[in-house]
Design an enzyme around this catalytic site. Structure first.
Site, PDB file in Angstrom:
ATOM      1  N   LYS A   1      -1.429 -10.654  -0.308  1.00 57.20           N
ATOM      2  CA  LYS A   1       0.019 -10.703  -0.162  1.00 57.20           C
ATOM      3  C   LYS A   1       0.304 -10.487   1.324  1.00 57.20           C
ATOM      4  O   LYS A   1      -0.225  -9.556   1.927  1.00 57.20           O
ATOM      5  CB  LYS A   1       0.710  -9.618  -0.980  1.00 57.20           C
ATOM      6  CG  LYS A   1       2.229  -9.604  -0.772  1.00 57.20           C
ATOM      7  CD  LYS A   1       2.920  -8.546  -1.628  1.00 57.20           C
ATOM      8  CE  LYS A   1       4.426  -8.569  -1.367  1.00 57.20           C
ATOM      9  NZ  LYS A   1       5.147  -7.580  -2.216  1.00 57.20           N
TER      10      LYS A   1
ATOM     11  N   ASP B   1      -6.192   3.461  -2.249  1.00 62.33           N
ATOM     12  CA  ASP B   1      -6.708   2.218  -1.678  1.00 62.33           C
ATOM     13  C   ASP B   1      -8.131   2.435  -1.156  1.00 62.33           C
ATOM     14  O   ASP B   1      -8.506   3.541  -0.781  1.00 62.33           O
ATOM     15  CB  ASP B   1      -5.824   1.756  -0.513  1.00 62.33           C
ATOM     16  CG  ASP B   1      -4.368   1.583  -0.924  1.00 62.33           C
ATOM     17  OD1 ASP B   1      -4.125   1.156  -2.074  1.00 62.33           O
ATOM     18  OD2 ASP B   1      -3.474   1.880  -0.104  1.00 62.33           O
TER      19      ASP B   1
ATOM     20  N   ARG C   1      -6.008   1.095  -6.566  1.00 67.06           N
ATOM     21  CA  ARG C   1      -4.878   0.260  -6.175  1.00 67.06           C
ATOM     22  C   ARG C   1      -5.370  -0.906  -5.322  1.00 67.06           C
ATOM     23  O   ARG C   1      -6.006  -1.801  -5.819  1.00 67.06           O
ATOM     24  CB  ARG C   1      -3.805   1.087  -5.454  1.00 67.06           C
ATOM     25  CG  ARG C   1      -2.466   0.349  -5.357  1.00 67.06           C
ATOM     26  CD  ARG C   1      -1.302   1.308  -5.044  1.00 67.06           C
ATOM     27  NE  ARG C   1      -0.053   0.589  -5.037  1.00 67.06           N
ATOM     28  CZ  ARG C   1       0.644   0.288  -3.939  1.00 67.06           C
ATOM     29  NH1 ARG C   1       0.189   0.645  -2.752  1.00 67.06           N
ATOM     30  NH2 ARG C   1       1.781  -0.370  -4.026  1.00 67.06           N
TER      31      ARG C   1
END
Length: 222
Positions: free
Chosen positions: A101, A16, A38
């Site tokens: 999300k 990340d 990611r």
């Protein structure tokens, strides 16, 4: 005011750009992320408490797309166990999903951001998500909110309904702007009391958001 780029772009679990997990009073501002293996920004499952994401540029153009179309799928993931998150003035570009999300136990105020070009969806709303979306612009977004929705979201659907924000956020919520996007309407207000006593970001009309965000979001724009 930094750029985080080229993190193992071709690997699904390549890493990340920014991960916060177990923190408080974090401000991520004027950051550009691009070509990330990611997720661009993630708040982990521990409580990250008060977090502000402002004036950031999430650049989802990629040669290694999970959706095989050049659009990054892993954008922003907010999943803390007790998080109060403000997203304001961010430019979220060329994604295909999870931008953001939201789940865990996250109270999110998404205000005056610009979503541009998505081949999939912007918001994924899981159980434990409590979201107010106001004064944003969604341009060329395939689906603004993926369904089914498991959490709670208020999309500021009309001026009459938006007046309910005043008692809890300190202002009437601003309408969102949509262009070539599949909008989603929800007037859920049952969680508004969670905003009481908090410092709430101001909101301006969506009409000037796109130009302002493009001019100011990301590395080197201070």
């Amino acid at each position: 005011n930094i750029a985080i780029t080229d993190i193992n772009e071709k690997y699904v679990w390549g890493g990340d750009a920014i991960t916060i997990d177990g923190a408080d009073m974090v401000w991520i501002d004027h950051v550009t992320t691009a070509r990330i293996g990611r997720q661009h920004i993630v708040l982990g499952t521990s409580a990250s408490n008060r977090v502000t994401l402002s004036n950031n540029y999430i650049d989802g153009v990629t040669s290694y797309s999970a959706t095989c179309d050049g659009y990054a799928y892993w954008g922003i993931y907010l999943d803390g166990s007790s998080d109060l998150v403000t997203m304001k003035g961010n430019y979220i570009y060329h994604t295909s999903g999870r931008s953001p999300k939201v789940g865990g136990n996250t109270l999110l105020h998404a205000v005056n951001n610009y979503w541009y070009q998505s081949s999939g969806h912007a918001f994924e709303v899981d159980s434990g998500a409590y979201i107010v979306v106001e004064g944003n612009v969604f341009q060329n977004i395939g689906t603004v909110v993926e369904t089914p929705v498991s959490g709670s979201i208020f999309t500021s659907p009309d001026t009459t309904t938006n007046a309910a924000c005043t008692s809890y956020l300190g202002h009437a919520c601003q309408l969102n702007g949509y262009g070539s996007s599949t909008a989603y309407s929800s007037s859920t207000t049952s969680f508004f009391s969670d905003f009481s006593g908090k410092n709430i970001a101001s909101a301006s009309a969506y009409t000037g958001v796109a130009a302002s965000v493009v001019a100011n979001a990301g590395y080197g724009k201070i």
